[in-house]
Write an enzyme that holds these catalytic residues in place. Structure first.
Site, PDB file in Angstrom:
ATOM      1  CB  SER A   1       5.228  -1.566  11.921  1.00 53.77           C
ATOM      2  OG  SER A   1       4.959  -0.330  12.068  1.00 53.77           O
TER       3      SER A   1
ATOM      4  CG  ASN B   1      -1.673   1.229   1.379  1.00 59.49           C
ATOM      5  OD1 ASN B   1      -1.822   2.128   0.435  1.00 59.49           O
ATOM      6  ND2 ASN B   1      -2.548   1.231   2.430  1.00 59.49           N
TER       7      ASN B   1
ATOM      8  N   GLY C   1       2.573   2.577  10.689  1.00 68.33           N
ATOM      9  CA  GLY C   1       3.370   3.523  10.431  1.00 68.33           C
ATOM     10  C   GLY C   1       4.394   3.859  11.724  1.00 68.33           C
TER      11      GLY C   1
ATOM     12  CD  GLU D   1      -2.892   5.396   6.587  1.00 73.35           C
ATOM     13  OE1 GLU D   1      -3.014   5.453   5.352  1.00 73.35           O
ATOM     14  OE2 GLU D   1      -1.907   4.971   7.357  1.00 73.35           O
TER      15      GLU D   1
ATOM     16  CD  GLU E   1      -3.257  -2.454   7.298  1.00 75.87           C
ATOM     17  OE1 GLU E   1      -2.506  -2.736   6.500  1.00 75.87           O
ATOM     18  OE2 GLU E   1      -3.625  -1.195   7.378  1.00 75.87           O
TER      19      GLU E   1
ATOM     20  CE  LYS F   1      -0.188   3.077   4.583  1.00 71.32           C
ATOM     21  NZ  LYS F   1       0.065   3.167   6.181  1.00 71.32           N
TER      22      LYS F   1
ATOM     23  CG  HIS G   1      -5.728   1.911   5.155  1.00 72.21           C
ATOM     24  ND1 HIS G   1      -5.246   2.854   5.942  1.00 72.21           N
ATOM     25  CD2 HIS G   1      -4.737   1.144   4.897  1.00 72.21           C
ATOM     26  CE1 HIS G   1      -4.001   2.870   6.299  1.00 72.21           C
ATOM     27  NE2 HIS G   1      -3.918   1.381   5.619  1.00 72.21           N
TER      28      HIS G   1
HETATM   29  O1  G3P Z   1      -2.136  -0.662   4.578  1.00 72.94           O
HETATM   30  C1  G3P Z   1      -0.760  -0.820   5.199  1.00 72.94           C
HETATM   31  C2  G3P Z   1      -0.400  -0.013   6.316  1.00 72.94           C
HETATM   32  O2  G3P Z   1      -1.486   0.651   6.882  1.00 72.94           O
HETATM   33  C3  G3P Z   1       0.821  -0.276   7.301  1.00 72.94           C
HETATM   34  O3  G3P Z   1       1.523   0.641   7.075  1.00 72.94           O
HETATM   35  O4  G3P Z   1       3.862   1.730   7.019  1.00 72.94           O
HETATM   36  O5  G3P Z   1       3.038   0.387   8.938  1.00 72.94           O
HETATM   37  O6  G3P Z   1       3.816  -0.868   7.008  1.00 72.94           O
HETATM   38  P1  G3P Z   1       3.112   0.629   7.496  1.00 72.94           P
END
Ligand code: G3P
Length: 249
Positions: A212, A11, A172, A97, A166, A13, A95
């Protein structure tokens, strides 16, 4: 994981420009990517057609959002029909976000899921609890509620749905769920699906973990019985995405 093909989503983003996209696609082309793993990259809407024009057939492409009807007076939105029209076969919906920054509630996510599936797109449907909810012991309640809201929308279309668990606190933040924490939620979800949908769906649906994920934690997570893939944010922009795709090797 009998019969469940490992599926790794990247993703992006709201990241990337044409230069960086060219680099990422070249890295994916070079791979090598495990041919037994399904790979799907989630691309900003404005670059979907461009990515489609340069990416190998074997790599799936996803939009990161869509609206809930085919066309009309919805300034700034894109529809599943448009996504399909440029040759893209997936959409990421719900998602965290979208839920937190853009205020998407369970019922809107469900409407989007319903329309995307009716339009012939495959859906990566995201769920997950906040830190406050986890600390309040509400993790299962929250992910069950979010999943339940999508049941009528999915109907008997489960073969076109991938669930992405998630945990919001892991997104993140560099703070990954431990393999045990992730596995526990995945197993609970599968049990819930068995009781609320069917044993067949529970056994067949792929549940990705996201939050993450990196090349250094992917192998341990991938080894968990109910983790059938990843949805990767930050690391999907980097060469290590190849190692994450290959984490089951
Ligand atoms: O959709 C993937 C996500 O929200 C995870 O983000 O940067 O933590 O891998 P990240």
């Amino acid at each position: 994981k009998m019969g469940r093909k490992f599926v790794v989503g990247g993703n992006w983003k709201m990241n990337g420009d044409k230069n960086q996209i060219n680099e990422i696609i070249n890295t994916l082309k070079k791979g090598p990517l495990d041919p037994n793993v399904e790979v799907v990259i989630g691309v900003p809407a404005i670059y979907l057609a461009y990515v489609k024009s340069i990416v190998p057939e074997s790599i799936g492409v996803a939009a990161q959002n869509c609206w809930k009807v085919a066309k009309g007076a919805f300034t700034g939105e894109i529809s599943p029909a448009m996504i399909k029209d440029v040759g893209v076969e997936w959409v990421i919906l719900g998602h965290s976000e979208r839920r937190t920054i853009f205020g998407e509630k369970d019922d809107l996510v469900a409407e989007k899921v319903a329309h995307a599936l009716e339009s012939g797109l495959k859906v990566i449907a995201c769920i997950g609890e906040t830190l406050e909810e986890r600390e309040g012991g509400k993790t299962e309640e929250v992910v069950f509620r979010q999943t339940k809201a999508m049941l009528p929308a999915i109907g008997n279309n489960w073969s076109n749905v991938v669930l992405a668990y998630e945990p919001v606190w892991a997104i993140g933040t560099g703070k990954t769920a431990s393999p045990q924490q992730a596995q526990d939620v995945h197993a609970a979800l599968r049990k819930w699906l068995e009781q609320n949908v069917s044993a067949d769906v529970a056994g067949a649906v792929r549940i990705q973990y996201g939050g993450s994920v990196t090349a250094s934690n992917a192998k341990e997570l991938a080894a968990c019985a109910d983790i059938d893939g990843f949805l990767v944010g930050g690391a999907s922009l980097k060469p290590e995405f190849v190692d994450i795709v290959n984490a089951t090797q």
